[in-house]
Design a protein around this motif. Structure first.
Motif, PDB file in Angstrom:
ATOM      1  N   THR A  60      -4.822  97.397  52.789  1.00 10.02           N
ATOM      2  CA  THR A  60      -5.473  96.276  53.459  1.00 10.02           C
ATOM      3  C   THR A  60      -5.439  95.090  52.506  1.00 10.02           C
ATOM      4  O   THR A  60      -5.250  95.260  51.292  1.00 10.02           O
ATOM      5  CB  THR A  60      -6.930  96.629  53.843  1.00 10.02           C
ATOM      6  OG1 THR A  60      -7.461  95.601  54.674  1.00 10.02           O
ATOM      7  CG2 THR A  60      -7.814  96.790  52.625  1.00 10.02           C
ATOM      8  N   PRO A  67     -16.923  99.277  55.560  1.00  6.18           N
ATOM      9  CA  PRO A  67     -15.481  99.220  55.299  1.00  6.18           C
ATOM     10  C   PRO A  67     -15.097  97.822  54.816  1.00  6.18           C
ATOM     11  O   PRO A  67     -15.596  96.818  55.319  1.00  6.18           O
ATOM     12  CB  PRO A  67     -14.873  99.514  56.685  1.00  6.18           C
ATOM     13  CG  PRO A  67     -15.922 100.311  57.390  1.00  6.18           C
ATOM     14  CD  PRO A  67     -17.231  99.733  56.927  1.00  6.18           C
ATOM     15  N   ASP A  97     -20.729 100.754  48.370  1.00  6.33           N
ATOM     16  CA  ASP A  97     -19.899 100.125  49.411  1.00  6.33           C
ATOM     17  C   ASP A  97     -20.342 100.700  50.755  1.00  6.33           C
ATOM     18  O   ASP A  97     -19.906 101.773  51.169  1.00  6.33           O
ATOM     19  CB  ASP A  97     -18.406 100.439  49.180  1.00  6.33           C
ATOM     20  CG  ASP A  97     -17.779  99.569  48.102  1.00  6.33           C
ATOM     21  OD1 ASP A  97     -18.444  98.637  47.615  1.00  6.33           O
ATOM     22  OD2 ASP A  97     -16.621  99.836  47.743  1.00  6.33           O
ATOM     23  N   GLY A 143     -11.531 103.023  56.134  1.00  3.89           N
ATOM     24  CA  GLY A 143     -11.451 101.628  55.716  1.00  3.89           C
ATOM     25  C   GLY A 143     -12.222 101.313  54.454  1.00  3.89           C
ATOM     26  O   GLY A 143     -12.340 100.137  54.080  1.00  3.89           O
ATOM     27  N   PHE A 144     -12.746 102.336  53.769  1.00  2.00           N
ATOM     28  CA  PHE A 144     -13.489 102.098  52.533  1.00  2.00           C
ATOM     29  C   PHE A 144     -12.533 101.979  51.353  1.00  2.00           C
ATOM     30  O   PHE A 144     -11.571 102.747  51.215  1.00  2.00           O
ATOM     31  CB  PHE A 144     -14.504 103.213  52.285  1.00  2.00           C
ATOM     32  CG  PHE A 144     -15.702 103.124  53.182  1.00  2.00           C
ATOM     33  CD1 PHE A 144     -16.790 102.334  52.841  1.00  2.00           C
ATOM     34  CD2 PHE A 144     -15.745 103.826  54.382  1.00  2.00           C
ATOM     35  CE1 PHE A 144     -17.893 102.231  53.670  1.00  2.00           C
ATOM     36  CE2 PHE A 144     -16.835 103.729  55.225  1.00  2.00           C
ATOM     37  CZ  PHE A 144     -17.916 102.932  54.872  1.00  2.00           C
ATOM     38  N   THR A 145     -12.824 101.005  50.503  1.00  2.00           N
ATOM     39  CA  THR A 145     -11.993 100.738  49.338  1.00  2.00           C
ATOM     40  C   THR A 145     -11.979 101.931  48.394  1.00  2.00           C
ATOM     41  O   THR A 145     -13.011 102.565  48.148  1.00  2.00           O
ATOM     42  CB  THR A 145     -12.524  99.492  48.590  1.00  2.00           C
ATOM     43  OG1 THR A 145     -12.588  98.391  49.507  1.00  2.00           O
ATOM     44  CG2 THR A 145     -11.641  99.133  47.413  1.00  2.00           C
ATOM     45  N   THR A 165     -16.037  95.712  48.409  1.00  2.00           N
ATOM     46  CA  THR A 165     -15.368  95.938  47.120  1.00  2.00           C
ATOM     47  C   THR A 165     -16.363  95.757  45.979  1.00  2.00           C
ATOM     48  O   THR A 165     -16.049  95.166  44.944  1.00  2.00           O
ATOM     49  CB  THR A 165     -14.177  94.971  46.949  1.00  2.00           C
ATOM     50  OG1 THR A 165     -14.649  93.618  47.068  1.00  2.00           O
ATOM     51  CG2 THR A 165     -13.088  95.230  47.965  1.00  2.00           C
ATOM     52  N   THR A 225      -7.280 101.757  50.936  1.00  2.00           N
ATOM     53  CA  THR A 225      -8.529 102.259  51.516  1.00  2.00           C
ATOM     54  C   THR A 225      -8.299 103.673  52.058  1.00  2.00           C
ATOM     55  O   THR A 225      -7.154 104.124  52.196  1.00  2.00           O
ATOM     56  CB  THR A 225      -9.019 101.358  52.670  1.00  2.00           C
ATOM     57  OG1 THR A 225      -8.131 101.509  53.785  1.00  2.00           O
ATOM     58  CG2 THR A 225      -9.101  99.911  52.251  1.00  2.00           C
ATOM     59  N   ASP A 226      -9.415 104.329  52.389  1.00  2.00           N
ATOM     60  CA  ASP A 226      -9.313 105.639  53.028  1.00  2.00           C
ATOM     61  C   ASP A 226      -9.206 105.446  54.538  1.00  2.00           C
ATOM     62  O   ASP A 226      -9.100 104.320  55.039  1.00  2.00           O
ATOM     63  CB  ASP A 226     -10.493 106.539  52.646  1.00  2.00           C
ATOM     64  CG  ASP A 226     -11.839 105.987  53.094  1.00  2.00           C
ATOM     65  OD1 ASP A 226     -11.878 105.036  53.908  1.00  2.00           O
ATOM     66  OD2 ASP A 226     -12.871 106.519  52.646  1.00  2.00           O
ATOM     67  N   ALA A 229     -10.550  98.435  42.071  1.00  2.00           N
ATOM     68  CA  ALA A 229      -9.886  98.787  43.312  1.00  2.00           C
ATOM     69  C   ALA A 229      -8.430  99.077  42.978  1.00  2.00           C
ATOM     70  O   ALA A 229      -7.848  98.464  42.075  1.00  2.00           O
ATOM     71  CB  ALA A 229      -9.993  97.627  44.306  1.00  2.00           C
ATOM     72  N   ARG A 288     -14.357 106.660  45.782  1.00  2.00           N
ATOM     73  CA  ARG A 288     -15.075 105.646  46.547  1.00  2.00           C
ATOM     74  C   ARG A 288     -16.263 105.198  45.705  1.00  2.00           C
ATOM     75  O   ARG A 288     -16.609 105.838  44.718  1.00  2.00           O
ATOM     76  CB  ARG A 288     -15.573 106.226  47.865  1.00  2.00           C
ATOM     77  CG  ARG A 288     -14.514 106.153  48.971  1.00  2.00           C
ATOM     78  CD  ARG A 288     -15.083 106.507  50.318  1.00  2.00           C
ATOM     79  NE  ARG A 288     -16.286 105.724  50.594  1.00  2.00           N
ATOM     80  CZ  ARG A 288     -17.097 105.942  51.625  1.00  2.00           C
ATOM     81  NH1 ARG A 288     -16.854 106.915  52.471  1.00  2.00           N
ATOM     82  NH2 ARG A 288     -18.166 105.205  51.812  1.00  2.00           N
ATOM     83  N   ASP A 303      -7.419  92.076  50.779  1.00  2.00           N
ATOM     84  CA  ASP A 303      -8.728  91.521  50.449  1.00  2.00           C
ATOM     85  C   ASP A 303      -8.523  90.083  49.977  1.00  2.00           C
ATOM     86  O   ASP A 303      -7.587  89.788  49.227  1.00  2.00           O
ATOM     87  CB  ASP A 303      -9.383  92.355  49.342  1.00  2.00           C
ATOM     88  CG  ASP A 303     -10.750  91.829  48.967  1.00  2.00           C
ATOM     89  OD1 ASP A 303     -11.731  92.138  49.674  1.00  2.00           O
ATOM     90  OD2 ASP A 303     -10.842  91.097  47.948  1.00  2.00           O
TER      91      ASP A 303
END
Length: 199
Positions: A76, A168, A165, A90-92, A171, A86-87, A182, A161, A78
């Motif tokens: 993604t 999603p 956070d 959508g988490f960084t 950061t 991300t997973d 990240a 992770r 940023d």
């Protein structure tokens, strides 16, 4: 005389044999009936006799497998950091500079792992694999953690992770203590940025 002797000798033995044969046939009939009854009862409860007990664990583990075995890494963009990984939610994902990429080594355990949960690798079940989007699959691997669990790696770096956070795309873990960053699609650190306090 011969006929009489035959009648005397064969008569008793013939009757014994006949009785024995009847007993064997009766026993065989009972066994066959029991078998048919057994198959019938198991057939009514399920497709196979041993399956009903085995199927619930299999079906109960099936929902657990997607949650723990399916893994997706995607990219993604940023606004501050550029392209990061991300997973599936959508988490960084982050890398820890105190880990090692050669060989892959995860050193964040205990309290550290509570704040920085490891990105779990897929369970070793048939057909499970990491799905990648925007990432070279050859760079994705796994490392065995101190507790024996498997963790995803990217470019050799174990992935994590950051618990704070909450949404999603957050950061908040970027630059924490100058060792958490990240991760980019190649496993490198995203552009350093001052971050908040952390482990």
């Amino acid at each position: 005389m011969r006929n009489t002797r035959r009648t005397r000798t064969e008569g008793p033995t013939g009757s014994v044999r006949g009785t024995g044969r009847l007993a064997v046939l009766a026993a065989a009939g009972l066994a066959a009936a029991a078998l048919v009854a057994g198959c019938g009862s198991s057939g009514s409860s399920g497709s196979s006799g041993g399956s009903p007990p085995a199927n619930p664990p299999a079906s109960s583990s099936a929902p657990a497998v997607p949650g723990t075995s399916a893994a997706t890494l995607r990219t993604t963009t940023d606004a501050r950091l550029g392209t990061v990984v991300t997973d599936s939610a959508g988490f960084t994902l982050y890398r820890f500079d105190k880990d090692s990429a050669t060989p892959p080594t995860a050193t964040c355990n205990g309290d550290c792992a509570a704040l920085w949960p490891a990105a779990p690798a897929p369970a070793p079940a048939a057909g499970t694999a990491v799905t990648v989007n925007g990432i070279d699959a050859k760079l994705v691997g796994t490392v065995t953690r101190a507790d024996g669990s498997k963790q995803l790696t990217l470019g050799g770096w174990p992935l994590y992770r950051y618990a704070p956070d909450h949404n999603p795309g957050d950061t908040k873990g970027q630059g924490v203590q100058g060792v958490w960053f990240a991760v980019t699609p190649t496993g490198d650190r995203a552009a350093a940025s001052s971050g908040g306090s952390g482990y």
